[in-house]
Design a protein around this motif. Structure first.
Motif, PDB file in Angstrom:
ATOM      1  N   TYR A  33      -0.982  -2.706 -15.728  1.00 33.77           N
ATOM      2  CA  TYR A  33      -0.696  -1.530 -14.900  1.00 33.77           C
ATOM      3  C   TYR A  33       0.790  -1.406 -14.560  1.00 33.77           C
ATOM      4  O   TYR A  33       1.154  -0.780 -13.567  1.00 33.77           O
ATOM      5  N   CYS A  39      -1.199   2.940 -15.252  1.00 25.56           N
ATOM      6  CA  CYS A  39      -0.798   2.807 -13.850  1.00 25.56           C
ATOM      7  C   CYS A  39      -1.265   4.007 -13.027  1.00 25.56           C
ATOM      8  O   CYS A  39      -1.743   3.859 -11.899  1.00 25.56           O
ATOM      9  N   THR A  65      -1.100  -1.932  -8.982  1.00 26.58           N
ATOM     10  CA  THR A  65      -0.647  -2.884 -10.010  1.00 26.58           C
ATOM     11  C   THR A  65      -1.116  -4.304  -9.749  1.00 26.58           C
ATOM     12  O   THR A  65      -1.080  -5.151 -10.646  1.00 26.58           O
TER      13      THR A  65
END
Length: 752
Positions: free
Chosen positions: A224, A233, A217
């Motif tokens: 994400y 993600c 992330t």
């Protein structure tokens, strides 16, 4: 050679290219040194970098150290390097800075690529050149807007700071600082906070998949975001896996298994308005702020609740609180449905225009417009527009396009609640439910509200009576009496039916069945001053009405104060004051404040009175108004209790007393003009008691609460057993009925 250079300079294009290049070089060199000298803002020195202190969230812990909430501006909790799993570090280095252990803060290869492609050619797809150390510098000190050349200036500043960081910190220390400060999704800072938010576990317990997810992330924590964009993600997580394999941090044999694993979150928000025990956390915050105002740190400065990373230990039991909140939701969602159904189309929030208007005209917006001199019509035009509003519902929140008055009608209908459980020997708060949903109903029905307590006041009247020598087997007639010196007031019993005037109850049966007429007669016999004196000994400090209706609970009391008073019946006659905080530590774990509650050691009543009242309230549960605990909910625990219902069914109460836990529940509408339509629905046994019942069912099902749920009351003395050994009721004999003259009107003498 000189001839070739001379010829080269005669080419005007080559000459201009040389001049342009030299100018650019000198410009950037000059820019760098001007930044170094502080012309674009003071840079942190090596000395100041050596004592980096980041803002940290204050943590609120339950009695066993479980995290129940935080107070923060930036949600950050620091860890030490030893707390990080190895694969977390490997994933970070492989993805963010593969040459981390080789450079001194600046990766010249990557930086050159960024300079040529990103800055000169404006190619945003070229990738970044930031090292972990450069990112750390940015995380620590942020970036400024310099209008022109902001990117270059900020990059130069970060490179200088990064070099200084590398001079004074080891690589492991840099990784620790980075992982404690880097921003993750959902306004979360640091790996520990991110781990607890997205997976509800400390970072030390992250799996390799979870660690790769969080590292992934960092490239773009919104795009994400594991909660909002799980597909993106997961793809990014798999990129992290491939990077780890590429740089020999992960065996290729396990790659196929890892990339096919589902992305499973255990999301837990630490938003101030949601999560476990929000009303409790707000109450703790208010008390904590008051405490911190009175103390200073060893350095002499005031503590900052949102930045100093304090550790607040509280009395709350996390698992017990979960059970309490679930019990409230299960019961109130059904009761709300029954409540609305009972009114149907005649509901006051639908039909009573003056009720809606009174709320409407009390709004800050309305008052502001009125103060400006606007007419009601103009205000109506301004406030009558429809807009999208998020509305609470037990079935799930909805968004509707409505007016302010529509919103008022919606929220006027909701029943609310207060529920408090304490350890009766100390006053330590174990559960705290101040309302049905803190997002929409900020008013705390434990700390802020005062409501009429109804029949939950009656045990205090009977306590005063026994304490002042009345025999438990004293009989009182059920008959109604009109008190001429109180405007011919005639108290009646629940249900409105005329009782048989020749039937007499003992104190035990009268209390367990919550008989109004007898409660007033007991108050009359013992005297209002003695009852008020008794209540003061129970820790109730506010002034109460000196009138016969006191026996029926017309007094408005705070739920916390009521709970502390009832604790006396399982605390050797001594009331307690409910409290939340046990100790406060600084971010390093050093003790700041250690709180030990100070309770009065003076008994409010004798052991004899204590035992008698406890036996009477056991009868309330076994055969009286609270017997549905046995019949409907099948509770076999040792329980004493008292139900309560106020006039016009405005408030429903239940007090549940067990040897090691005292719980008080209240249910009603926040608007005092709206009550339950029927006593059957609104009586405490139906509105408030089921919350306690469902709560205790959940405690019974959890073995960790056996020490609470399986504890027995102490056996009463032989004297108490003997004094209570009488027929619970008796009827006047024929001769007595024939020759006695029942006085249906008399003066109330209890105020003398």
């Amino acid at each position: 050679m000189s001839f070739k250079i001379s010829r080269w300079f005669k080419n005007k294009w080559l000459k201009w290219l040389f001049v342009f290049g030299t100018t650019i070089l000198f410009f950037f060199v000059g820019l760098y040194f001007s930044i170094y000298l502080g012309f674009f803002g003071e840079l942190p020195t090596t000395e100041s970098l050596g004592g980096i202190k980041q803002d940290q969230a204050t943590q609120v812990l339950d009695k066993d150290g479980a995290l129940i909430g935080k107070y923060y501006i930036y949600d950050r909790q620091p860890l030490q390097f030893k707390d990080f799993p190895k694969y977390l570090i490997d994933a970070l280095v492989a993805t963010e800075d593969v040459r981390f252990y080789e450079h001194d803060g600046i990766d010249n290869v990557s930086l050159l690529r960024v300079f040529v492609k990103s800055i000169l050619l404006q190619d945003r797809s070229s990738g970044g050149g930031s090292t972990i150390t450069l990112q750390l510098a940015k995380n620590l000190f942020g970036r400024q807007d310099f209008l022109l050349f902001s990117t270059v200036i900020n990059k130069f500043k970060e490179s200088i700071v990064a070099t200084r960081i590398e001079e004074i910190y080891s690589k492991n220390e840099i990784l620790t600082l980075y992982l404690n400060t880097v921003p993750f999704s959902d306004n979360t800072y640091g790996i520990e906070s991110a781990s607890r938010k997205f997976f509800n576990k400390p970072a030390s317990e992250l799996s390799i998949s979870e660690a790769a997810t969080l590292v992934g992330t960092l490239k773009a924590n919104s795009f994400y975001n594991p909660r909002r964009n799980p597909k993106n993600c997961k793809k990014r997580r798999n990129v992290v896996f491939h990077q780890m394999v590429k740089y020999d941090y992960l065996d290729e044999e396990v790659l196929d298994t890892l990339v096919h694993q589902d992305l499973i979150l255990n999301y837990r928000s630490f938003n101030h308005d949601v999560g476990i025990a929000p009303y409790f956390r707000e109450a703790v915050k208010q008390e904590l702020a008051a405490i911190l105002d009175t103390i200073k740190s060893p350095e002499g400065h005031s503590y900052n609740l949102y930045k100093d990373g304090l550790i607040v230990h509280t009395t709350l039991d996390y698992k017990m609180q979960e059970s309490a909140e679930t019990a409230v939701k299960e019961h109130l969602s059904q009761l709300q449905s029954d409540f609305e159904l009972s009114y149907g189309e005649s509901a006051p929030w639908l039909k009573n225009k003056s009720l809606v208007e009174s709320v409407y005209k009390n709004l800050p917006q309305y008052k502001s417009f009125k103060a400006q001199g606007l007419s009601d019509g103009q205000i109506e035009d301004s406030l009558g527009l429809k807009r999208d509003v998020s509305l609470f519902s037990w079935q799930g929140d909805t968004i509707r396009n409505i007016t302010i008055k529509d919103s008022i009608r919606h929220y006027l209908k909701f029943l609310n609640t207060g529920m408090l459980s304490i350890d009766p020997t100390t006053g330590a708060v174990r559960t705290y439910v101040g309302g049905i949903d803190y997002r929409y109903f900020k008013y705390d029905h434990i700390s802020q509200s005062e409501r009429q307590v109804g029949s939950t006041f009656k045990p205090f009247v009977y306590t005063a009576a026994i304490e002042n020598g009345m025999n438990p087997c004293t009989y009182f007639s059920l008959s109604e009496v009109t008190y001429s010196n109180y405007e011919d007031w005639t108290p009646s019993n629940s249900g409105g039916k005329q009782e048989d005037q020749y039937v007499n109850y003992t104190l035990e049966k009268a209390l367990s069945n919550s008989v109004n007429t007898i409660a007033v007669k007991v108050l009359n016999d013992v005297g209002i001053p003695k009852v008020l004196n008794q209540v003061q000994k129970l820790g109730v400090t506010k002034a109460l009405p000196e009138e016969p209706a006191l026996a029926l609970g017309v007094a408005e009391m705070n739920l916390k104060e009521l709970t502390g008073a009832y604790a006396s019946y399982v605390n050797q006659g001594k009331p307690v004051k409910p409290y939340y905080i046990t100790k406060i530590e600084d971010r390093a774990g050093n003790l700041i404040v250690d709180y030990s509650p100070e309770h009065s050691q003076e008994k409010a009543f004798s052991s004899y009175t204590n035992q008698v009242l406890l036996e009477m309230m056991k009868s309330t549960v076994n055969t009286g108004t609270a017997q549905r605990l046995r019949t409907t909910y099948k509770l076999k625990n040792e329980i004493a209790g008292k139900t309560g219902t106020t006039q016009d069914n405005k408030d429903g109460w239940f007090v549940g007393i067990t040897p090691k836990l005292v719980t008080v529940t209240w249910v009603g509408n926040d608007n005092h003009s709206i009550g339950f339509k029927t006593t059957g629905l609104g009586q405490g046994a139906n509105s408030a008691l089921p919350i306690f019942a469902k709560f205790y069912q959940k405690l019974n099902a959890a073995p960790e609460f056996d020490t609470i749920t399986r504890t027995q009351f102490e056996n009463p003395s032989e004297q108490v057993i003997e004094d209570l050994d009488c027929e619970p009721e008796k009827r006047d004999t024929f001769i007595k009925r024939l020759f006695s003259k029942k006085k249906k009107t008399k003066k109330f003498k209890g105020n003398k």
